[in-house]
Scaffold this active site. Structure first.
Site, short mmCIF file in Angstrom:
data_model
loop_
_atom_site.label_atom_id
_atom_site.label_comp_id
_atom_site.label_asym_id
_atom_site.label_seq_id
_atom_site.Cartn_x
_atom_site.Cartn_y
_atom_site.Cartn_z
N ASP A 1 0.89 -1.20 -0.04
CA ASP A 1 -0.08 0.00 0.01
C ASP A 1 0.92 1.24 -0.17
O ASP A 1 0.53 2.36 -0.35
CB ASP A 1 -0.90 -0.04 1.23
CG ASP A 1 -1.80 -1.00 1.11
OD1 ASP A 1 -2.20 -1.89 0.25
OD2 ASP A 1 -2.79 -1.14 2.21
N ARG B 1 0.07 -8.42 -6.14
CA ARG B 1 1.02 -8.58 -5.15
C ARG B 1 1.65 -9.75 -4.89
O ARG B 1 2.60 -10.10 -4.24
CB ARG B 1 0.32 -8.11 -3.73
CG ARG B 1 -0.88 -9.06 -3.10
CD ARG B 1 -1.16 -8.69 -1.83
NE ARG B 1 -1.48 -10.11 -0.82
CZ ARG B 1 -2.21 -10.05 0.23
NH1 ARG B 1 -2.22 -8.82 0.77
NH2 ARG B 1 -2.43 -11.01 0.84
O1 LIG Z 1 -6.13 -10.52 2.17
P1 LIG Z 1 -4.94 -10.26 3.31
O2 LIG Z 1 -3.78 -11.05 2.75
O3 LIG Z 1 -5.35 -10.13 4.69
O4 LIG Z 1 -4.55 -8.78 2.83
C1 LIG Z 1 -5.20 -7.86 2.47
C2 LIG Z 1 -4.56 -6.55 2.68
O5 LIG Z 1 -3.21 -6.78 2.47
C3 LIG Z 1 -2.71 -5.43 2.19
O6 LIG Z 1 -2.49 -5.63 0.72
C4 LIG Z 1 -1.58 -4.71 2.68
O7 LIG Z 1 -1.82 -4.33 3.99
C5 LIG Z 1 -3.95 -4.48 1.82
O8 LIG Z 1 -3.93 -3.61 1.03
C6 LIG Z 1 -5.23 -5.29 1.92
O9 LIG Z 1 -6.17 -4.88 2.60
#
Ligand SMILES: O=P(O)(O)OC[C@H]1O[C@](O)(CO)[C@@H](O)[C@@H]1O
Ligand SMILES: Nc1ncnc2c1ncn2[C@@H]1O[C@H](COP(=O)(O)OP(=O)(O)OP(=O)(O)O)[C@@H](O)[C@H]1O
Length: 767
Positions: free
Chosen positions: A282, A464
């Protein structure tokens, strides 16, 4: 209870020693289960444990020599006379980069801009010149002359926590290879599946060979997780396994965890260095310029946006909706939008929007489809959460780390658009006030509904889960190496680039607050003008944002005015948490002088928690990351061409005194100037909103004009395009109009003196 490490100014240490004050005692053993403090092994100095930020020389590869030089070189008396030294909460914050006006005091304002300097300067090799505020090591905090750890005694471990991010494997690889190749360290372990892996999984042996090509893969070879941070169990394991270097890669939650580990290690007196490498896709980690993986994410997001564009433009009234990551901040959405040029509307958490009514999203969609037959919307996952909550009542849910689980704004918006995007504008004569007004009426009549196709693309996990791109790979490598050098020197810290320089930052500095897109800032104004979208902000919204900015900046000013001791820099202080009743024994890295408890307590007392702590911790450099990278240069370049033509208003208060001339070329980042900058940014946005659209809430009851719907949009869009230029132009005006009064002011005298010094420096420079 937390313990903290405070480095006292030398005089205070000496005064305390003279007063016969003894060594601070560790009084943190309130639980019998807790392990006692360990004395350092005989003949072994205590770890320096200073997480004071260290400036490493610009452009230089971060190595130990650079570390040593950071203190030795920069704070020599001789040099100090010629640099503007600010002694503040953050150690020595130096403005070591000369300003062009130091050399040419009478330089016309326009020529003092970086852009023109490079074009016009007869001495093109004269380095420009933006003000750069840096963290420097404390004068009395000498960086050790040698590596703290012997290669063969190092037992290092690496852990990755939180969500995925491109580059995790590159950092792991470079940590292993760097330790092995640069320091001949061969005892390196991987902790599996995040923090809980410290106490619930086997440790993986890692070698340069085993990690050789992992950077080509996405994700993390170590696995990651949320939750499961148990400080005591983690440190027990570190202690039991004889680990003495812990490399922790993760976001703000992870860095908070690293800080807890650091404090517990310190409390137990273990000779263990903790190095945090901040990560978040982020890009909202405070203080640092940028987090690794962000570039890759923005690049990858282009593919999704492109797909959305292809889909949308191939259908009749096609809408492509792309959801991108950004829980609390819209940096990915903003940069991906700016990079793509295919996006018609970008929605981020920082900028509230509304759907219905004049100036709302639906109206914009309707107009855009009529104009272009297709459109692309990018929405950050954290955007519009309050709106969704109004229509879908949902219990607050959290993930294992306590982060709020968000509702899917992409799905919700798709659904809403499908249902609602169709308005008919009916001109009516309002009988009561005899005014022509536009009434927006939702048309549910099927026959009148326009054909519309919406395609929702959610690439969030795709962007990501990929390996990092070339520039992120380089960045990851530098971060890893920087972490290794700091840890080998025995320091505990979070690494990062601050204003383009490698820095070691105390943990709490990066976790006490979060970067956000400033909607009163020029970057967001640029986005508005690039997409041509409405700002969705009413004047009230802008005023509120402006007030918030001002309040934040005046808090910073106030805090800095308090002038806390320069050396109160180390981990565990700075008002972020309650100062401990008793402090850990502190040893100065160079002198090994213990800190007397009373003196330490004095320092602590200046650090009593206050509501401003979050801003406080950022005051010196935190503004910089908030102003998006390269902001100053870009603004200046654009503005120079456009300012003269676009200035329409010059009633703003001139900036006071000497600062005026500084503001001209590159707004220096003093708190005062920061406040001024924030104010003018906000005013710029205000200008934009004044002609803009009110939300249904704010706008109710305002007189409306027939046919204004589309026209006003154009006007608002045009105004928003001017925004970035105007605020800069205003700076220039301020300088011109403020010059006369400023000349007589004491600040001006100070500036004159400063310029004299500048001349001296110039001579020295050329010599
Ligand atoms: O679905 P996960 O793995 O909990 O991650 C989602 C979150 O992680 C991030 O990529 C990083 O904080 C956020 O943008 C997102 O809300
Ligand atoms: N305040 C805290 N104190 C100690 N540990 C924490 C704290 N907050 C989070 N952690 C731990 O840090 C780890 C990662 O936290 P989190 O899930 O919030 O991800 P993050 O590091 O913020 O990364 P991301 O940016 O992907 O969200 C978890 O194991 C969690 O238990």
């Amino acid at each position: 209870m937390a313990s903290s490490h405070i480095i006292l100014p030398k005089e205070e240490e000496e005064a305390a020693a003279e007063a016969g004050l003894g060594v601070a005692v560790e009084a943190d053993h309130d639980s019998p289960a807790q392990r006692p403090f360990q004395e350092p092994a005989p003949g072994k100095a205590a770890l320096p444990f200073s997480a004071t930020c260290v400036r490493i020389s610009r452009d230089s590869y971060p190595n130990l020599r650079a570390l040593r030089n950071a203190s030795a070189l920069d704070l020599h008396e001789d040099d100090a006379a010629f640099v503007k030294v600010e002694e503040g909460d953050y150690g020595y914050v130096l403005d070591d980069v000369p300003h062009l006006t130091d050399y040419l005091p009478d330089l016309p304002v326009s020529a003092a801009t970086p852009f023109l300097c490079s074009l016009l300067a007869p001495w093109p090799d004269l380095l420009f010149l933006g003000e750069n505020w840096q963290y420097f090591v404390n004068a009395d905090d000498t960086v050790p002359e040698k590596v703290y750890f012997e290669s063969e005694e190092v037992k290092a471990c690496i852990v990755t926590c939180g969500g995925l991010c491109p580059g995790l494997n590159t950092v792991i690889r470079e940590l292993v290879c760097g330790l092995s190749h640069m320091y001949n360290v061969n005892d390196i372990f991987g902790i599996q599946n995040g923090y809980k892996g410290f106490y619930s999984s086997n440790y993986l042996t890692m070698t340069a060979k085993s990690v050789n090509d992992i950077h080509k893969r996405g994700g993390t070879v170590l696995g990651t997780s949320r939750g499961g941070h148990d400080t005591k169990k983690i440190v027990d394991n570190i202690q039991d396994r004889g680990i003495n270097q812990v490399y922790i890669i993760g976001g703000d939650g992870t860095q908070k965890g690293a800080y807890e580990i650091y404090k517990e290690i310190r409390r137990r007196g273990l000779q263990v260095a903790v190095a945090g490498i901040p990560k978040t896709i982020d890009n909202d980690i405070a203080v640092i310029d940028k987090s690794f993986g962000f570039d890759t994410a923005v690049e990858e997001a282009q593919r999704a946006i492109n797909a959305a564009h292809v889909e949308a433009s191939s259908a009749e009234n096609g809408i492509g909706l792309v959801k991108l990551m950004g829980r609390y901040s819209g940096f990915i959405a903003m940069y991906a939008t700016l990079a793509s040029r295919d996006v018609d509307c970008c929605l981020i958490p920082e900028s509230p929007f509304y759907l219905e009514g004049e100036g709302g999203l639906f109206e914009y969609i309707d107009r855009r489809l009529k104009e272009n037959n297709h459109m692309v919307i990018v929405v950050a996952e954290g955007a519009g959460q309050d709106l969704i909550a109004q229509s879908i009542p949902a219990a607050d849910q959290q993930d294992a780390s306590g982060n709020k689980l968000l509702l899917d704004v992409g799905l919700w918006l798709t659904h809403k658009i499908k249902l609602d995007v169709n308005y008919v504008y009916i001109c009516t004569l309002d009988a009561s006030c005899m005014q022509v007004s536009v009434k927006l009426t939702r048309d549910y009549c099927k026959s009148k509904k326009m054909e519309m196709t919406i395609k929702y693309i959610d690439p969030t996990y795709m962007i990501r889960a990929i390996p990092s791109n070339a520039s992120d790979n380089v960045y990851c490598t530098l971060l890893a190496h920087s972490a290794i050098h700091g840890a080998m020197a025995g320091y505990s810290f979070t690494v990062g680039m601050v204003n383009g320089r490698h820095a070691y930052i105390p943990f709490h500095r990066v976790t006490s607050t979060r970067n956000k897109v400033r909607i009163t800032d020029r970057m967001w104004a640029r986005l508005l003008s690039s997409t041509n979208q409405p700002s969705f902000l009413s004047k009230e919204d802008i005023d509120a944002a402006r007030e918030a900015d001002k309040a934040a900046n005046s808090r910073k000013n106030g805090d800095n005015a308090k002038k806390k001791p320069a050396s109160v820099l180390a981990n565990g202080t700075n008002g972020v948490e309650t100062p401990p009743a008793a402090l850990t024994p502190l040893r100065h890295p160079a002198t090994e002088a213990p800190v007397p408890p009373s003196a330490a307590a004095d320092v602590s007392s200046t650090m009593a928690p206050d509501s401003d702590s979050a801003d406080d911790t950022r005051a010196a450099v935190a503004d910089q990351p908030e102003q998006q990278p390269s902001e100053e240069t870009e603004i200046t370049q654009e503005a120079d061409g456009a300012a003269a033509a676009t200035v329409t208003k010059s009633s703003e208060e001139p900036a006071s005194g000497a600062n005026a001339s500084w503001t001209a070329a590159t707004p220096p980042m003093t708190p005062e100037r920061g406040a001024a900058a924030a104010a003018h940014d906000s005013e710029g946005s205000d200008t934009q909103s004044a002609g803009g659209r009110g939300s249904p809430l704010h706008g109710e009851g305002k007189p409306r004009h027939a046919g204004a719907g589309v026209k006003r949009d154009d006007v608002a869009a045009a105004k928003s395009r001017l925004l970035a230029f105007r605020s800069f132009a205003r700076d220039k005006k301020v300088i011109k109009s403020g010059g006369a009064e400023a000349a007589a002011s004491p600040e001006r005298e100070g500036a004159a003196e400063h310029k004299e010094k500048g001349k001296e420096r110039r001579k020295r420079f050329w010599k």
